[in-house]
Design an enzyme around this catalytic site. Structure first.
Site, PDB file in Angstrom:
ATOM      1  N   ASP A   1      -7.228  12.096   4.014  1.00  0.00           N
ATOM      2  CA  ASP A   1      -7.137  10.797   3.330  1.00  0.00           C
ATOM      3  C   ASP A   1      -7.473   9.616   4.224  1.00  0.00           C
ATOM      4  O   ASP A   1      -6.954   8.513   4.055  1.00  0.00           O
ATOM      5  CB  ASP A   1      -5.720  10.609   2.730  1.00  0.00           C
ATOM      6  CG  ASP A   1      -5.370  11.723   1.767  1.00  0.00           C
ATOM      7  OD1 ASP A   1      -6.278  12.214   1.082  1.00  0.00           O
ATOM      8  OD2 ASP A   1      -4.183  12.103   1.709  1.00  0.00           O
TER       9      ASP A   1
ATOM     10  N   LYS B   1     -12.679   9.220   3.902  1.00  0.00           N
ATOM     11  CA  LYS B   1     -13.972   9.910   4.064  1.00  0.00           C
ATOM     12  C   LYS B   1     -14.892   9.613   2.883  1.00  0.00           C
ATOM     13  O   LYS B   1     -16.084   9.361   3.054  1.00  0.00           O
ATOM     14  CB  LYS B   1     -13.748  11.442   4.161  1.00  0.00           C
ATOM     15  CG  LYS B   1     -12.900  11.869   5.346  1.00  0.00           C
ATOM     16  CD  LYS B   1     -12.625  13.359   5.318  1.00  0.00           C
ATOM     17  CE  LYS B   1     -11.692  13.779   4.220  1.00  0.00           C
ATOM     18  NZ  LYS B   1     -10.297  13.283   4.332  1.00  0.00           N
TER      19      LYS B   1
ATOM     20  N   GLY C   1      -9.114  14.885  -2.436  1.00  0.00           N
ATOM     21  CA  GLY C   1      -9.237  13.781  -3.382  1.00  0.00           C
ATOM     22  C   GLY C   1      -9.929  12.652  -2.647  1.00  0.00           C
ATOM     23  O   GLY C   1      -9.345  12.056  -1.756  1.00  0.00           O
ATOM     24  N   HIS C   2     -11.190  12.420  -2.963  1.00  0.00           N
ATOM     25  CA  HIS C   2     -11.978  11.409  -2.257  1.00  0.00           C
ATOM     26  C   HIS C   2     -12.226  10.233  -3.197  1.00  0.00           C
ATOM     27  O   HIS C   2     -12.828  10.394  -4.257  1.00  0.00           O
ATOM     28  CB  HIS C   2     -13.290  12.020  -1.754  1.00  0.00           C
ATOM     29  CG  HIS C   2     -13.078  13.126  -0.759  1.00  0.00           C
ATOM     30  ND1 HIS C   2     -14.074  13.908  -0.265  1.00  0.00           N
ATOM     31  CD2 HIS C   2     -11.944  13.578  -0.163  1.00  0.00           C
ATOM     32  CE1 HIS C   2     -13.578  14.785   0.598  1.00  0.00           C
ATOM     33  NE2 HIS C   2     -12.284  14.605   0.663  1.00  0.00           N
TER      34      HIS C   2
ATOM     35  N   GLN D   1     -10.082  17.183   3.888  1.00  0.00           N
ATOM     36  CA  GLN D   1      -8.875  17.223   4.731  1.00  0.00           C
ATOM     37  C   GLN D   1      -9.152  16.555   6.089  1.00  0.00           C
ATOM     38  O   GLN D   1      -9.974  15.673   6.164  1.00  0.00           O
ATOM     39  CB  GLN D   1      -8.363  18.669   4.905  1.00  0.00           C
ATOM     40  CG  GLN D   1      -7.803  19.283   3.627  1.00  0.00           C
ATOM     41  CD  GLN D   1      -8.854  19.837   2.696  1.00  0.00           C
ATOM     42  OE1 GLN D   1      -9.687  20.621   3.095  1.00  0.00           O
ATOM     43  NE2 GLN D   1      -8.827  19.440   1.450  1.00  0.00           N
TER      44      GLN D   1
HETATM   45  P1  GDP Z   1     -10.356  10.650   1.650  1.00  0.00           P
HETATM   46  O1  GDP Z   1      -9.631  11.819   1.095  1.00  0.00           O
HETATM   47  O2  GDP Z   1     -10.498  10.718   3.135  1.00  0.00           O
HETATM   48  O3  GDP Z   1     -11.663  10.381   0.970  1.00  0.00           O
HETATM   49  O4  GDP Z   1      -9.420   9.375   1.375  1.00  0.00           O
HETATM   50  P2  GDP Z   1      -8.657   9.045  -0.008  1.00  0.00           P
HETATM   51  O5  GDP Z   1      -9.643   8.554  -0.981  1.00  0.00           O
HETATM   52  O6  GDP Z   1      -7.766  10.152  -0.414  1.00  0.00           O
HETATM   53  O7  GDP Z   1      -7.680   7.881   0.482  1.00  0.00           O
HETATM   54  C1  GDP Z   1      -8.154   6.707   1.031  1.00  0.00           C
HETATM   55  C2  GDP Z   1      -7.650   5.532   0.161  1.00  0.00           C
HETATM   56  O8  GDP Z   1      -7.837   4.320   0.836  1.00  0.00           O
HETATM   57  C3  GDP Z   1      -8.409   5.375  -1.152  1.00  0.00           C
HETATM   58  O9  GDP Z   1      -7.542   4.876  -2.124  1.00  0.00           O
HETATM   59  C4  GDP Z   1      -9.492   4.356  -0.794  1.00  0.00           C
HETATM   60  O10 GDP Z   1      -9.932   3.619  -1.934  1.00  0.00           O
HETATM   61  C5  GDP Z   1      -8.734   3.460   0.136  1.00  0.00           C
HETATM   62  N1  GDP Z   1      -9.535   2.823   1.195  1.00  0.00           N
HETATM   63  C6  GDP Z   1     -10.590   3.323   1.893  1.00  0.00           C
HETATM   64  N2  GDP Z   1     -10.984   2.457   2.852  1.00  0.00           N
HETATM   65  C7  GDP Z   1     -10.149   1.394   2.753  1.00  0.00           C
HETATM   66  C8  GDP Z   1     -10.016   0.179   3.501  1.00  0.00           C
HETATM   67  O11 GDP Z   1     -10.731  -0.089   4.459  1.00  0.00           O
HETATM   68  N3  GDP Z   1      -9.004  -0.667   3.127  1.00  0.00           N
HETATM   69  C9  GDP Z   1      -8.169  -0.402   2.100  1.00  0.00           C
HETATM   70  N4  GDP Z   1      -7.217  -1.285   1.804  1.00  0.00           N
HETATM   71  N5  GDP Z   1      -8.274   0.726   1.367  1.00  0.00           N
HETATM   72  C10 GDP Z   1      -9.239   1.620   1.710  1.00  0.00           C
HETATM   73  P1  IMO Z   2      -8.601  15.041   1.501  1.00  0.00           P
HETATM   74  O1  IMO Z   2      -9.946  15.714   1.510  1.00  0.00           O
HETATM   75  C1  IMO Z   2      -4.408  15.127   2.665  1.00  0.00           C
HETATM   76  C2  IMO Z   2      -2.512  19.088   2.769  1.00  0.00           C
HETATM   77  C3  IMO Z   2      -1.419  19.390   1.771  1.00  0.00           C
HETATM   78  C4  IMO Z   2      -0.565  20.342   2.585  1.00  0.00           C
HETATM   79  C5  IMO Z   2      -1.614  21.150   3.356  1.00  0.00           C
HETATM   80  C6  IMO Z   2      -1.966  22.469   2.724  1.00  0.00           C
HETATM   81  O2  IMO Z   2      -8.375  14.174   0.310  1.00  0.00           O
HETATM   82  O3  IMO Z   2      -8.363  14.345   2.788  1.00  0.00           O
HETATM   83  P2  IMO Z   2      -3.435  23.148   0.607  1.00  0.00           P
HETATM   84  O4  IMO Z   2      -3.320  22.755  -0.845  1.00  0.00           O
HETATM   85  O5  IMO Z   2      -4.730  22.752   1.233  1.00  0.00           O
HETATM   86  O6  IMO Z   2      -3.097  24.582   0.851  1.00  0.00           O
HETATM   87  O7  IMO Z   2      -2.267  22.300   1.353  1.00  0.00           O
HETATM   88  O8  IMO Z   2      -2.764  20.324   3.417  1.00  0.00           O
HETATM   89  N1  IMO Z   2      -3.787  18.640   2.178  1.00  0.00           N
HETATM   90  C7  IMO Z   2      -4.238  17.378   2.241  1.00  0.00           C
HETATM   91  N2  IMO Z   2      -3.668  16.263   2.730  1.00  0.00           N
HETATM   92  N3  IMO Z   2      -5.660  15.090   2.143  1.00  0.00           N
HETATM   93  C8  IMO Z   2      -6.259  16.194   1.677  1.00  0.00           C
HETATM   94  O9  IMO Z   2      -7.552  16.238   1.328  1.00  0.00           O
HETATM   95  C9  IMO Z   2      -5.522  17.410   1.664  1.00  0.00           C
HETATM   96  N4  IMO Z   2      -5.786  18.674   1.251  1.00  0.00           N
HETATM   97  C10 IMO Z   2      -4.726  19.408   1.591  1.00  0.00           C
HETATM   98  O10 IMO Z   2      -0.710  18.218   1.404  1.00  0.00           O
HETATM   99  O11 IMO Z   2       0.184  19.617   3.519  1.00  0.00           O
HETATM  100 MG    MG Z   3      -7.927  12.235  -0.075  1.00  0.00          MG
END
Ligand code: GDP
Ligand code: IMO
Ligand code: MG
Length: 408
Positions: free
Chosen positions: A13, A16, A40-41, A210
């Protein structure tokens, strides 16, 4: 031509999705290489939010080809839901989305098994419940079902029945097979496809899911996911030879979060953690769970740079720190009475982070996209990170939208 790997440098999270979407402007192909619908991206473009679990984050750019690589485990139900979401948003994917025939499929029973194992374990991992562990277990045991198997519906049904035995009702299996059939138009031999793309000098982004500290080998085992999230996984998971990789971009938040259980040394279970959580809207994009929050761990980040061979760092969510008068970063650990610069990946419980305190800027930088307009304390924070990890910072993100980005 360039082949870049985008890895999460923390526990996932890191943003990416946003960065892959931003960089896709100059790419030809974006390929996911591991993980599954546990990811979840989040992409924000023109104030509209899209959450992708399986489909690569380049898909919003209409001329880009997207690949779900052999290293991914594909849940056909999650995949068809995502196709519907894109169709509802008028995003045309025809002839530009491909799925590797060698990728493994996530069966509904894997999700049940995932949740059952969590209940059986003394210390639950806190998985996403998306069937990831059982899917990779079956892949490695050579008992999995692959995307190629979808080409023969009868044989596919027999394989599914052999795995699910009597645990699933027949009408549910029929419905699941219908979801599998939806994958048919996308199936490709992606090894030849990628080789051809490299020969044609295409710009390729390999998108990780991840983060490094959730890597099955390098992460905080057993509180990890079941795949190699690190850069090595990109070669095996997307059919790209190591000799063709040009760059590895490590994405890190300006602070740190973790979802699920397991060690998190810089976690702040206090008002600071709450403030990070609220300002960063730190709610999981896949499971809706609250993310744990804490200060940036530079020792962990340097470990991540080392194991991934990161050549450039991207800092996201810098705006979340706007409100703090001082900001701490872990720069050492105390382990068994001695100071160390090494991340204690297997001894986090016995180690204590030592912090360096930096000055906050207490100004609104949200949405800024010019480095020179950043307050000097913000620039000092960026410089401190760069000096510590000894890798250039190439992008800084100041908001969720594609345009809230500083290219350095
Ligand atoms: P990922 O799994 O690495 O793609 O990240 P996620 O999408 O799960 O979580 C990142 C969260 O931060 C999302 O809700 C993005 O919209 C938000 N986000 C990304 N870059 C920024 C930033 O520079 N500032 C803020 N405030 N939010 C951001
Ligand atoms: P993105 O791509 C954050 C964590 C789960 C748990 C561990 C194992 O959005 O960054 P799993 O379901 O993979 O067997 O769970 O990994 N986990 C993540 N945490 N972002 C993710 O993906 C994750 N995918 C799995 O919360 O701790
Ligand atoms: Mg994510």
């Amino acid at each position: 031509m360039s082949v870049s790997i985008i890895v999460g440098a923390q526990w996932g999270d890191e943003g990416k999705g946003k960065i892959v979407d931003y960089l896709s402007e100059k790419a030809d192909i974006v390929a996911r290489y591991q993980g599954g619908a546990n990811a979840g991206h989040t992409l924000v473009f023109n104030s509209k939010k899209y959450i992708l679990h399986l489909i690569p984050s380049g898909i919003l750019h209409k001329n880009i080809e997207c690949v779900i690589g052999n290293g991914v485990v594909i849940d056909p139900i999650a995949f068809t839901e995502e196709l519907n979401m894109l169709a509802e948003n008028d995003i045309d994917i025809s002839n530009r989305l491909f799925i590797s025939e060698n990728a493994n499929i996530v069966l509904p029973i894997y999700k049940k098994l995932d949740l059952m194992r969590e209940k059986e374990l003394n210390t639950a991992i806190g998985t996403t419940g998306r069937g990831i562990g059982p899917a990779y277990t079956n892949k490695i045991s050579r008992t999995g079902i692959r995307v190629h198997d979808i080409r023969n519906e009868q044989a596919l049904r027999a394989k599914i029945l052999a795995i699910t035995k009597n645990d699933e009702e027949i009408d549910k299996i029929d419905a699941f097979i219908a979801h599998c059939m939806a994958l048919l138009p996308f199936i490709k031999d992606t090894a030849y496809y990628m080789s051809d793309a490299i020969n044609k000098n295409k710009n390729i982004i390999l998108e990780g899911a991840q983060g490094a500290l959730l890597d099955i080998d390098y992460g905080t085992y057993p509180f990890v996911t079941s795949s190699n999230t690190t850069s090595g996984g990109a070669c095996t998971g997307a059919a790209i030879p190591p000799t063709k990789i040009n760059k590895v971009l490590g994405i890190t938040k300006a602070y740190c979060t973790r979802v699920g259980n397991g060690p998190f040394p810089t976690e702040q279970v206090n008002a600071i953690g709450e403030m990070l959580s609220e300002r960063g809207f730190e709610i999981g994009s896949t499971t809706g769970r609250k993310r744990r929050c804490g200060w940036l761990d530079l020792v962990a980040l340097k470990y991540s740079v080392m194991i991934n061979g990161i050549t450039e760092i991207v800092i996201t969510k810098l705006d979340v720190l706007d409100a703090f008068d001082e900001i701490k970063v872990a720069t050492q650990y105390k382990l068994k009475g001695a100071l160390t610069n090494m991340f204690p990946v297997n001894e986090c419980a016995d180690a204590l982070p030592e912090y360096t305190t930096l000055k906050g800027w207490q100004q609104n930088i949200a949405g800024l996209n010019d480095f020179n307009k950043l307050p000097s304390a913000t620039r000092d924070y960026i410089k401190f990170i760069e000096d510590y990890v000894e890798v250039p910072i190439s992008i800084v993100s100041t908001g969720p939208d594609r345009q809230d980005t500083i290219f350095m």
